[in-house]
Design an enzyme around this catalytic site. Structure first.
Site, PDB file in Angstrom:
ATOM      1  N   ASN A  42      -2.911  19.082   0.160  1.00 56.31           N
ATOM      2  CA  ASN A  42      -4.049  18.410   1.017  1.00 56.31           C
ATOM      3  C   ASN A  42      -3.489  18.390   2.313  1.00 56.31           C
ATOM      4  O   ASN A  42      -4.363  18.706   3.081  1.00 56.31           O
ATOM      5  CB  ASN A  42      -3.891  16.967   0.198  1.00 56.31           C
ATOM      6  CG  ASN A  42      -4.747  15.915   1.019  1.00 56.31           C
ATOM      7  OD1 ASN A  42      -4.537  15.531   2.092  1.00 56.31           O
ATOM      8  ND2 ASN A  42      -6.123  15.962   0.370  1.00 56.31           N
ATOM      9  N   LYS A  99       5.294   2.344  -2.918  1.00 52.11           N
ATOM     10  CA  LYS A  99       5.252   3.821  -3.387  1.00 52.11           C
ATOM     11  C   LYS A  99       5.095   3.689  -4.778  1.00 52.11           C
ATOM     12  O   LYS A  99       6.009   3.143  -5.396  1.00 52.11           O
ATOM     13  CB  LYS A  99       6.309   4.680  -2.879  1.00 52.11           C
ATOM     14  CG  LYS A  99       5.959   5.912  -2.529  1.00 52.11           C
ATOM     15  CD  LYS A  99       4.942   6.499  -1.454  1.00 52.11           C
ATOM     16  CE  LYS A  99       4.439   7.813  -1.345  1.00 52.11           C
ATOM     17  NZ  LYS A  99       3.872   7.919  -0.244  1.00 52.11           N
ATOM     18  N   SER A 105      -7.385   5.255   3.975  1.00 54.63           N
ATOM     19  CA  SER A 105      -7.311   4.673   2.849  1.00 54.63           C
ATOM     20  C   SER A 105      -7.612   3.099   3.026  1.00 54.63           C
ATOM     21  O   SER A 105      -8.251   2.322   2.317  1.00 54.63           O
ATOM     22  CB  SER A 105      -5.743   4.636   2.560  1.00 54.63           C
ATOM     23  OG  SER A 105      -5.729   5.706   1.194  1.00 54.63           O
ATOM     24  N   LYS A 150       5.012   2.486   8.654  1.00 55.76           N
ATOM     25  CA  LYS A 150       4.026   3.387   8.874  1.00 55.76           C
ATOM     26  C   LYS A 150       2.689   2.434   9.108  1.00 55.76           C
ATOM     27  O   LYS A 150       1.970   2.570  10.330  1.00 55.76           O
ATOM     28  CB  LYS A 150       3.707   4.441   7.900  1.00 55.76           C
ATOM     29  CG  LYS A 150       2.484   5.405   8.269  1.00 55.76           C
ATOM     30  CD  LYS A 150       2.407   6.507   6.902  1.00 55.76           C
ATOM     31  CE  LYS A 150       3.399   7.027   6.425  1.00 55.76           C
ATOM     32  NZ  LYS A 150       3.284   7.808   5.535  1.00 55.76           N
ATOM     33  N   LYS A 156       0.847  -1.189   0.131  1.00 55.32           N
ATOM     34  CA  LYS A 156      -0.008  -0.196  -0.044  1.00 55.32           C
ATOM     35  C   LYS A 156       0.992   1.223  -0.143  1.00 55.32           C
ATOM     36  O   LYS A 156       1.830   1.271   0.786  1.00 55.32           O
ATOM     37  CB  LYS A 156      -1.080  -0.072   1.311  1.00 55.32           C
ATOM     38  CG  LYS A 156      -1.877   1.185   1.436  1.00 55.32           C
ATOM     39  CD  LYS A 156      -3.245   0.791   0.866  1.00 55.32           C
ATOM     40  CE  LYS A 156      -4.083   1.842   0.690  1.00 55.32           C
ATOM     41  NZ  LYS A 156      -4.023   2.523  -0.561  1.00 55.32           N
ATOM     42  N   THR A 172      -5.431  12.860   6.443  1.00 49.97           N
ATOM     43  CA  THR A 172      -4.216  12.918   6.747  1.00 49.97           C
ATOM     44  C   THR A 172      -4.174  14.146   7.895  1.00 49.97           C
ATOM     45  O   THR A 172      -3.229  13.920   8.949  1.00 49.97           O
ATOM     46  CB  THR A 172      -3.292  13.136   5.438  1.00 49.97           C
ATOM     47  OG1 THR A 172      -3.395  12.188   4.601  1.00 49.97           O
ATOM     48  CG2 THR A 172      -1.745  13.349   6.261  1.00 49.97           C
TER      49      THR A 172
HETATM   50  P1  NAD Z   1      -0.178  17.934  -2.436  1.00 51.37           P
HETATM   51  O1  NAD Z   1       0.344  17.736  -3.839  1.00 51.37           O
HETATM   52  O2  NAD Z   1      -1.563  18.161  -2.075  1.00 51.37           O
HETATM   53  O3  NAD Z   1       0.546  19.479  -1.901  1.00 51.37           O
HETATM   54  C1  NAD Z   1       1.980  19.561  -1.945  1.00 51.37           C
HETATM   55  C2  NAD Z   1       2.272  20.899  -1.604  1.00 51.37           C
HETATM   56  O4  NAD Z   1       3.617  20.935  -1.260  1.00 51.37           O
HETATM   57  C3  NAD Z   1       1.941  21.949  -2.281  1.00 51.37           C
HETATM   58  O5  NAD Z   1       1.350  23.149  -1.521  1.00 51.37           O
HETATM   59  C4  NAD Z   1       3.043  22.328  -2.942  1.00 51.37           C
HETATM   60  O6  NAD Z   1       2.857  23.765  -3.434  1.00 51.37           O
HETATM   61  C5  NAD Z   1       3.966  22.393  -2.075  1.00 51.37           C
HETATM   62  N1  NAD Z   1       5.353  22.163  -2.611  1.00 51.37           N
HETATM   63  C6  NAD Z   1       5.819  21.451  -3.715  1.00 51.37           C
HETATM   64  N2  NAD Z   1       7.173  21.372  -3.708  1.00 51.37           N
HETATM   65  C7  NAD Z   1       7.568  22.444  -2.826  1.00 51.37           C
HETATM   66  C8  NAD Z   1       8.897  22.654  -2.459  1.00 51.37           C
HETATM   67  N3  NAD Z   1       9.885  22.550  -3.193  1.00 51.37           N
HETATM   68  N4  NAD Z   1       8.882  23.629  -1.502  1.00 51.37           N
HETATM   69  C9  NAD Z   1       7.813  23.743  -0.521  1.00 51.37           C
HETATM   70  N5  NAD Z   1       6.691  23.540  -0.866  1.00 51.37           N
HETATM   71  C10 NAD Z   1       6.520  22.679  -1.962  1.00 51.37           C
HETATM   72  O7  NAD Z   1       0.604  16.976  -1.483  1.00 51.37           O
HETATM   73  P2  NAD Z   1      -0.017  16.584   0.129  1.00 51.37           P
HETATM   74  O8  NAD Z   1      -0.943  15.215  -0.266  1.00 51.37           O
HETATM   75  O9  NAD Z   1      -0.048  17.519   0.683  1.00 51.37           O
HETATM   76  O10 NAD Z   1       1.611  15.891   0.553  1.00 51.37           O
HETATM   77  C11 NAD Z   1       2.620  16.719   0.952  1.00 51.37           C
HETATM   78  C12 NAD Z   1       3.482  15.650   2.001  1.00 51.37           C
HETATM   79  O11 NAD Z   1       2.502  14.910   2.853  1.00 51.37           O
HETATM   80  C13 NAD Z   1       4.100  14.837   1.194  1.00 51.37           C
HETATM   81  O12 NAD Z   1       5.347  14.567   1.706  1.00 51.37           O
HETATM   82  C14 NAD Z   1       3.113  13.519   1.354  1.00 51.37           C
HETATM   83  O13 NAD Z   1       4.064  12.341   1.380  1.00 51.37           O
HETATM   84  C15 NAD Z   1       2.675  13.818   2.458  1.00 51.37           C
HETATM   85  N6  NAD Z   1       1.357  12.803   2.737  1.00 51.37           N
HETATM   86  C16 NAD Z   1       0.628  13.108   2.261  1.00 51.37           C
HETATM   87  C17 NAD Z   1      -0.663  12.437   2.636  1.00 51.37           C
HETATM   88  C18 NAD Z   1      -2.020  12.566   1.855  1.00 51.37           C
HETATM   89  O14 NAD Z   1      -2.970  11.689   2.352  1.00 51.37           O
HETATM   90  N7  NAD Z   1      -2.043  13.637   1.424  1.00 51.37           N
HETATM   91  C19 NAD Z   1      -0.480  11.152   3.339  1.00 51.37           C
HETATM   92  C20 NAD Z   1       0.697  10.978   3.938  1.00 51.37           C
HETATM   93  C21 NAD Z   1       1.787  11.662   3.602  1.00 51.37           C
END
Ligand code: NAD
Length: 423
Positions: free
Chosen positions: A218, A103, A357, A91, A67, A187
């Site tokens: 997100n 992943k 999820s 995790k 997953k 999240t």
């Molecule tokens: P997303 O695509 O919704 O948002 C990513 C954000 O990061 C955006 O605001 C973007 O502008 C910003 N960003 C991109 N490049 C950047 C940079 N170089 N410097 C600063 N900001 C930057 O992604 P997300 O789902 O919010 O994921 C963000 C983090 O959370 C990731 O590490 C992801 O692995 C982790 N995560 C997300 C989820 C989830 O369910 N969304 C779950 C577990 C972990």
């Protein structure tokens, strides 16, 4: 082994010493079961065809089907995907859901694609990896720059290829296509549950606590919303184009910031190309400076490797809620401990996403449809139980929460591997 991956497994190796694990077992724990690297072709609107590197790493499925999310990002590579797959295995074991770690990703800037090209990319990712996916094999989900719409296309493509409707092959879908209530904010919600517990332990007053959030997607936007609603003062926000700070401490309202960002930057296919920097009332800062603001709570929620040897000495906070995977380089853990900064590690802080999820996968498989209240009640139970379990281990071993999380996860994975005769 490359750096990012080596950094992550070093944490496990440290715990292996503590638990006196033999070398053969450690090797099994840090070796992915399958590394897939392929080229994907995307048909562009002008008829040309472009090739991109695409990946799926299946790390360990001793506890259940693989997953993990799929990332579309220009800087992603196999090393990053392998590291994130490893973290997913840890995790899922920390929050005790019956899934293993994986992943996927594509090295691409999806913001440059039209909606048709994005759909073609998403469907082709599934075509390329189809044989390795399935509700009992490997169940992907969204990650950076992948959305419920993209999950819907992927589920549809898989269903077409296997000749039956198969919603449980992927999670994070839209509600119409079998997504779970609450998955969109899971999240952040999960992170909020553990943040509230940690705040109590540190005896911080939420009404006085200053918060900075790096990343406005997100995870970042939704956690900003939740902390704002709970009365915390947000003094810094950022996205990929930079950040803003409000040192007058009146507190920024993320909803208003989002409104400006959307108003300034038209929505391009699935993405908004505006930025938080469009808010002219605040001071512009960089993505490095946001991490160095004087805060009580710092929330990295964008990308990995944000707090490293280069800037750890400039971090001025009491608590880091590490929502972005791998945001803190493990080599600075000791320094943070000496600075008396508590860290809620990624493998707990962002586990709400994979937990819901897993609920989505379960609902799809059993043809159930849970209410949002039921989803969040179950999520809260999981997050609180895991936090309290880690807290006990932390105290018993006189260690930090990340090490405690590895102790718990490694124990659970080894147990599953032993019962399957893999070690
Ligand atoms: P997303 O695509 O919704 O948002 C990513 C954000 O990061 C955006 O605001 C973007 O502008 C910003 N960003 C991109 N490049 C950047 C940079 N170089 N410097 C600063 N900001 C930057 O992604 P997300 O789902 O919010 O994921 C963000 C983090 O959370 C990731 O590490 C992801 O692995 C982790 N995560 C997300 C989820 C989830 O369910 N969304 C779950 C577990 C972990």
């Amino acid at each position: 082994m490359t750096n990012l991956f080596q950094n992550s497994v070093s944490q496990l190796e440290k715990v292996a010493e503590l638990l006196k694990l033999d070398k053969k077992t450690v090797k099994k724990l840090i070796t992915p079961q399958r590394v897939l690297s392929k080229k994907i072709t995307v048909t562009m609107d002008d008829g040309s065809r472009k090739k991109y590197d695409a990946y799926r790493v299946q790390f360990n499925n001793a506890r259940g089907p693989f997953k993990g999310g799929i990332r579309f990002h220009p800087q992603t590579d196999l090393d990053e995907i392998k590291t994130l797959a490893f973290l997913m295995a840890i995790k899922c074991a920390v929050v005790d859901i019956p899934m293993g770690g994986a992943k996927g990703g594509v090295t691409i800037n999806p913001k440059k694609l039209s909606i048709k090209e994005l759909e073609n990319l998403s469907r082709n990712w599934v075509k390329v990896f189809k044989d390795y996916l399935g509700p009992t094999k490997d169940v992907p989900a969204p990650d950076v720059y992948t959305t419920p719409q993209i999950m819907d296309w992927m589920m549809d493509e898989y269903s077409k290829l296997v000749g039956r409707h198969e919603p449980a092959v992927i999670t994070g879908k839209s509600l119409k296509q079998g997504g779970s209530q609450g998955r969109d904010t899971a999240t952040a919600q999960g992170a909020m549950y553990v943040l509230e517990e940690a705040v109590k332990k540190l005896k911080l007053d939420p009404k006085k606590a200053k918060v900075a959030v790096q990343g406005f997607g997100n995870a970042g936007y939704n956690i900003a919303e939740l902390v704002y609603k709970a009365g915390y003062k947000i003094i810094g926000l950022s996205d990929s184009q930079g950040g803003i700070s409000d040192l007058r401490n009146s507190g920024m309202d993320p909803k208003k910031v989002l409104k400006t960002k959307k108003a300034e930057g038209q929505i391009h296919s699935c993405y908004c190309i505006g930025t938080v920097c469009d808010c002219v009332n605040y001071k512009k800062i960089t993505n490095q400076e946001i991490l160095e603001l004087p805060t009580d709570i710092l929330i990295p929620a964008a990308l990995e490797n944000q707090i490293t040897e280069k800037n750890v000495h400039k971090i001025k906070t009491k608590l880091i809620l590490e929502i972005a995977n791998g945001a803190i380089d493990p080599s600075v853990s000791e320094i943070l401990k000496r600075k008396n900064i508590m860290v809620i590690p990624d493998i707990l802080a962002n586990a709400g996403g994979v937990t819901v999820s897993c609920f989505e996968w379960y609902q799809n498989r059993h043809k159930e449809n849970w209410s949002k209240q039921k989803v969040f009640k179950k999520l809260k139970e999981k997050m609180m139980k895991s936090f309290n379990h880690l807290w006990l281990i932390k105290d018993n071993y006189k260690t930090d929460l990340r090490t405690a999380a590895y102790i718990l996860a490694v124990g659970r994975i080894i147990e599953a591997m032993k019962s399957k005769g893999r070690i």
